[in-house]
Design a protein around this motif. Structure first.
Motif, PDB file in Angstrom:
ATOM      1  N   THR A 230       0.834  -1.206   0.000  1.00 35.47           N
ATOM      2  CA  THR A 230       0.000   0.000   0.000  1.00 35.47           C
ATOM      3  C   THR A 230       0.870   1.258   0.000  1.00 35.47           C
ATOM      4  OG1 THR A 230      -1.842  -1.077   1.116  1.00 35.47           O
ATOM      5  CG2 THR A 230      -1.666   1.300   1.377  1.00 35.47           C
ATOM      6  N   PHE A 231       1.885   1.279   0.868  1.00 35.64           N
ATOM      7  CA  PHE A 231       2.739   2.465   0.934  1.00 35.64           C
ATOM      8  C   PHE A 231       3.669   2.542  -0.280  1.00 35.64           C
ATOM      9  CE2 PHE A 231       2.443   3.192   5.830  1.00 35.64           C
ATOM     10  CZ  PHE A 231       1.144   3.625   5.656  1.00 35.64           C
ATOM     11  N   HIS A 232       4.029   1.379  -0.810  1.00 34.46           N
ATOM     12  CA  HIS A 232       4.825   1.359  -2.047  1.00 34.46           C
ATOM     13  C   HIS A 232       4.065   2.120  -3.139  1.00 34.46           C
ATOM     14  CE1 HIS A 232       7.788  -0.132  -4.869  1.00 34.46           C
ATOM     15  NE2 HIS A 232       6.908  -0.845  -5.548  1.00 34.46           N
ATOM     16  N   LEU A 233       2.752   1.945  -3.182  1.00 35.91           N
ATOM     17  CA  LEU A 233       1.925   2.644  -4.169  1.00 35.91           C
ATOM     18  C   LEU A 233       1.670   4.094  -3.772  1.00 35.91           C
ATOM     19  CD1 LEU A 233      -0.819   0.203  -5.412  1.00 35.91           C
ATOM     20  CD2 LEU A 233       1.091   1.198  -6.656  1.00 35.91           C
ATOM     21  N   ALA A 234       1.478   4.320  -2.456  1.00 35.67           N
ATOM     22  CA  ALA A 234       1.194   5.685  -2.005  1.00 35.67           C
ATOM     23  C   ALA A 234       2.401   6.589  -2.240  1.00 35.67           C
ATOM     24  CB  ALA A 234       0.805   5.682  -0.529  1.00 35.67           C
ATOM     25  N   GLY A 235       3.581   6.000  -2.361  1.00 36.87           N
ATOM     26  CA  GLY A 235       4.782   6.793  -2.610  1.00 36.87           C
ATOM     27  C   GLY A 235       4.842   7.359  -4.018  1.00 36.87           C
ATOM     28  N   GLY A 236       3.821   7.080  -4.818  1.00 32.30           N
ATOM     29  CA  GLY A 236       3.806   7.592  -6.191  1.00 32.30           C
ATOM     30  C   GLY A 236       4.925   6.961  -6.983  1.00 32.30           C
ATOM     31  N   GLU A 237       5.519   7.748  -7.875  1.00 30.67           N
ATOM     32  CA  GLU A 237       6.511   7.174  -8.770  1.00 30.67           C
ATOM     33  C   GLU A 237       7.780   6.762  -8.032  1.00 30.67           C
ATOM     34  OE1 GLU A 237       6.751   9.911 -12.044  1.00 30.67           O
ATOM     35  OE2 GLU A 237       4.608   9.674 -12.461  1.00 30.67           O
ATOM     36  N   GLY A 238       8.030   7.325  -6.862  1.00 33.23           N
ATOM     37  CA  GLY A 238       9.215   6.966  -6.080  1.00 33.23           C
ATOM     38  C   GLY A 238       9.018   5.713  -5.242  1.00 33.23           C
ATOM     39  N   GLY A 239       7.801   5.206  -5.176  1.00 30.01           N
ATOM     40  CA  GLY A 239       7.531   3.962  -4.451  1.00 30.01           C
ATOM     41  C   GLY A 239       7.869   4.041  -2.967  1.00 30.01           C
ATOM     42  N   MET A 240       8.204   2.889  -2.383  1.00 27.43           N
ATOM     43  CA  MET A 240       8.448   2.777  -0.949  1.00 27.43           C
ATOM     44  C   MET A 240       9.596   3.676  -0.503  1.00 27.43           C
ATOM     45  SD  MET A 240       7.845   1.672   2.003  1.00 27.43           S
ATOM     46  CE  MET A 240       6.852   0.190   2.219  1.00 27.43           C
ATOM     47  N   ARG A 241      10.615   3.843  -1.370  1.00 26.30           N
ATOM     48  CA  ARG A 241      11.733   4.707  -0.971  1.00 26.30           C
ATOM     49  C   ARG A 241      11.251   6.138  -0.718  1.00 26.30           C
ATOM     50  NH1 ARG A 241      13.692   0.745  -4.197  1.00 26.30           N
ATOM     51  NH2 ARG A 241      15.683  -0.213  -3.585  1.00 26.30           N
ATOM     52  N   ALA A 242      10.333   6.616  -1.552  1.00 31.24           N
ATOM     53  CA  ALA A 242       9.792   7.961  -1.362  1.00 31.24           C
ATOM     54  C   ALA A 242       8.969   8.040  -0.075  1.00 31.24           C
ATOM     55  CB  ALA A 242       8.933   8.362  -2.558  1.00 31.24           C
ATOM     56  N   MET A 243       8.226   6.957   0.219  1.00 31.71           N
ATOM     57  CA  MET A 243       7.436   6.945   1.447  1.00 31.71           C
ATOM     58  C   MET A 243       8.325   7.001   2.681  1.00 31.71           C
ATOM     59  SD  MET A 243       4.234   7.139   1.343  1.00 31.71           S
ATOM     60  CE  MET A 243       3.468   6.465   2.812  1.00 31.71           C
ATOM     61  N   LEU A 244       9.426   6.227   2.640  1.00 31.28           N
ATOM     62  CA  LEU A 244      10.331   6.223   3.794  1.00 31.28           C
ATOM     63  C   LEU A 244      10.955   7.603   3.986  1.00 31.28           C
ATOM     64  CD1 LEU A 244      12.010   2.718   3.421  1.00 31.28           C
ATOM     65  CD2 LEU A 244      10.690   3.511   5.393  1.00 31.28           C
ATOM     66  N   ALA A 245      11.260   8.267   2.878  1.00 30.83           N
ATOM     67  CA  ALA A 245      11.840   9.606   2.989  1.00 30.83           C
ATOM     68  C   ALA A 245      10.814  10.581   3.557  1.00 30.83           C
ATOM     69  CB  ALA A 245      12.323  10.080   1.614  1.00 30.83           C
ATOM     70  N   MET A 246       9.537  10.418   3.139  1.00 30.49           N
ATOM     71  CA  MET A 246       8.501  11.370   3.538  1.00 30.49           C
ATOM     72  C   MET A 246       8.034  11.128   4.969  1.00 30.49           C
ATOM     73  SD  MET A 246       5.003  12.377   1.423  1.00 30.49           S
ATOM     74  CE  MET A 246       5.552  11.292   0.112  1.00 30.49           C
TER      75      MET A 246
END
Lengths: 469, 469
Positions: A230-246
């Motif tokens: 779910t968070f992999h998708l919520a991170g948009g084009e950056g995926g899970m890495r973007a979520m972890l950063a955010m």
């Protein structure tokens, strides 16, 4: 040969196991010293008999016998699989294992514990190799997940055997490869629950508000993808890495009540209990269970089409149960129970679902003449319906088992005409008929075309055979 | 009058808001300095245009205009509602509010923040009373939940206005009455996610296994009931009090990683990211989003029948959007988009769903003659279909908007006969016809009976009117 299992403990979980096994054709012997056990198991069985056939799209096998035994020994003797579902205390469970071992030396013992480590459970056993954890989820007769965990002394072969058994019951066996207390699912559930208890404890929100914060949002995602995807998708084009950063830094602020657990005083227990009663809005456990089960049926069924998650498990279960129709007239082209989501405001099966069951019956005929799923997807050929006349002769209700008998009334060239009769399984009353004309098509041009010779031959054979009847 | 909103920020959330508003007929002005903003918003809009009409069972209003503005000032000027969806940093958000306040002094400013307290956000504003939090969930165009939170200086009336606005958009506004960081939903999600990260960090399980532990079990429950009601039921006859007695002590063992947070080193971030990529099995974000959206459509739709949870919200949205058909022939009795769960293995609408859409069209006729839902449930009278002949003239695909025109071809006494034509909305091609004979029945005796005089009169009027056409 009928398979048989022993179940020790007949509460919500033990009763759920009894239902899951019996409705899949297993004979079940149950032991529970509770004088109320028979009533409790029978209530779970009633729920399960209504709900489970509505998830599958074929007939379940003949129900196995459920026998309540007077002693644990009687239940366990000779059983190849012994399911333990007694209270969550190591001492009680160990005592049960000792009793089992006195009469049964080689059956697999599968504990339903929610989180006690199998290494602790098996520590005092004479034959510890045969103990595994098989942790199910309530309601056991509908939720596919079962966590399999081996203890240090467990014979690894039993985990493989268990995977096959639970798959055959329509479940999703998840092998928890590293043994930890709480396994995987309850670790995650516990984290959520503890936070929920804090929110209620601190009067931040009521039980109903806390649940709304899940059921109208994240819960709809979690029914099909876990928190990682779910968070992999919520991170948009950056995926899970973007979520972890955010959001990774938020984990440290911390938003949640990391350090502590609310004290379970009588006052607090009553506060939680009262709010749950209020939330139920006067609905008792049976009424809520029916709502929950109907929703689970609908949610699981909704994912069958995409063959995803719990829907994929349910489809695989259909495949295990499905029987190939014989050529002889009448061909049995459908044998199933009417699910709750097929009914409408008049309280009976909606006319559209008659169309669907006859369409499903036609698919069985198509498969029988060689126009099966592979034919459609690989060869790009199929049959399309061009006209149907349906006569509605009697009302059909949710939970009724119906059988469709089909005769091929015309079969030559592109033409395939069927006459379906849908009957109530219990008394054979004809509830509806359908005269259905299909034409063979190319899925590339979306126009009619001649079928291959072997398909035409099979269609003609059926037409000739059915004309004689 | 068309409603209009300003959206600042065009990422996954801002784009999702643009879609939710525009598809409900609002004009939207968006500002985002990202040169990729137009592409990103248009991708979210494409997803939303496909998915959102499949949740509703009526036609959405004409889509509003989405205009990308060159400056924030241009977007915000004159707007009655300004949605802020910029990155999660207080300094950035405060700067945006200052820019808004320079050109707009009275619009409600609704922050999409996932957890920053509105009191912090509004602290430096000239008119802090108009700032609220309206926190949505991805995908915004499908998930109904929106958390509403007031800051210390927020004008309480704006929360009430916001409830009406978001309800009108088909959402479930949850007023978080006590202001805490993370609000309700993210507190709960964060607790789960932190535990999931620990399980992955410690190599107890992979991302895919962690998600399986949710999606095949507890997640199916959370889509319809939160953790409190779920455990209230899991407690059996003792309810939540029994659950607290049984599992409350586990909260203290503790099973979960209470005390700490995994260090977000580059290695760990890559480990999580890699496992999420592996879990995706080669499916990119667009493919996964389509699967997710299709599942959400099915899950939400499955709960419409029982009018429960997200399904109840979707039904209320239908009621807001539904138009009453006029008497004149042709009566427009259906105007809707074909949802994904209506299609079959041939890649087109299953014949059963033709039966359903014509059944729904008949319900609209029934409602028009006074045989509406109240008539059925309160008076115990209805019409049952006894025969239908459907001609399938053209294929219908998911996402296509179709309109059903109905003429009453026979109407006297117990008899109500309709002729339905289903047309493709884009070019008017007739895709199927249905000749449907209904008889008036008593739901008590389940036999035919004469309708009340006023209903007969309405039926006869329609039959006369439609015969002239």
């Amino acid at each position: 040969m009928t398979k048989s299992a022993c179940i020790v403990g007949g509460g919500v979980i033990g009763g759920g196991w009894a239902a899951r096994f019996a409705l899949n054709g297993w004979d079940v012997r149950v032991f529970d010293p509770d004088p109320e056990a028979e009533r409790k198991i029978s209530e779970v069985m009633t729920n399960a008999r209504r709900a489970m056939p509505m998830v599958v799209d074929v007939a379940l096998p003949e129900e196995g016998n459920v026998t309540l035994c007077a002693t644990l020994e009687e239940a366990a003797e000779g059983a190849a699989l012994i399911v333990e579902a007694v209270p969550e205390r190591v001492d009680i469970k160990r005592k049960v294992y000792a009793q089992i071992e006195a009469v049964n030396t080689d059956g697999i013992i599968a504990s339903s514990t929610s989180g006690i480590m199998p290494s602790d459970l098996q520590a005092e056993m004479a034959h510890p190799g045969r103990l595994i954890v098989a942790h199910p989820f309530n309601p056991v007769y509908l939720l596919p997940l079962v966590e399999l965990v081996a203890g240090k002394q467990t014979d690894a072969a039993h985990i493989e055997t268990a995977k096959k058994i639970y798959s055959g019951l329509g479940m999703y066996p998840l092998h928890c490869r590293v043994e930890i207390e709480g396994f995987l699912s309850d670790r995650l559930q516990e984290a959520l629950w503890r936070e929920a208890l804090w929110l209620l404890h601190d009067d931040v929100a009521t039980a109903a508000e806390i649940d709304a914060a899940i059921a109208y949002g994240p819960g709809l995602r979690w029914a099909q993808m876990g928190t990682m995807q779910t968070f992999h998708l919520a991170g948009g084009e950056g995926g899970m890495r973007a979520m972890l950063a955010m959001f990774g830094p938020c984990l440290k602020w911390p938003w949640t009540k990391l350090m502590d657990v609310p004290e379970l005083t009588d006052d607090f227990v009553n506060k939680v209990g009262d709010q749950c009663d209020t939330q139920a809005g006067g609905l008792g456990p049976r009424a809520l269970e029916t709502i929950r089960d109907d929703n689970l049926i609908g949610i699981i069924r909704s994912m069958k089409r995409a063959n995803w998650g719990a829907g994929a498990v349910a489809r695989a279960h259909d495949d295990v149960l499905r029987e190939v129709p014989s050529d002889a007239a009448p061909m049995v082209t459908q044998d199933r129970v009417v699910p709750i989501d097929w009914t409408d405001i008049n309280g009976h099966m909606n006319e559209g679902r008659y169309g669907q069951i006859f369409s499903d019956a036609a698919e069985a005929v198509m498969a029988a003449v060689g126009a099966d799923e592979a034919y459609i997807t690989d060869q790009g050929l199929s049959y399309f319906t061009v006209e149907t006349t349906v006569k509605y002769l009697a009302e059909t209700h949710a939970g009724e088992r119906v059988v469709v008998h089909t005769a091929v009334t015309e079969g030559r060239g592109k033409k395939l005409r069927c006459f379906h009769e849908m009957k109530r399984a219990s008394d054979g009353e004809v509830m509806a008929t359908c005269d259905q004309l299909m034409l063979h098509v190319s899925l590339e041009t979306r126009r009619t075309c001649e079928p291959p010779a072997d398909v035409v031959a099979r269609v003609e054979t059926l037409a000739t055979l059915h004309a004689k009847e």
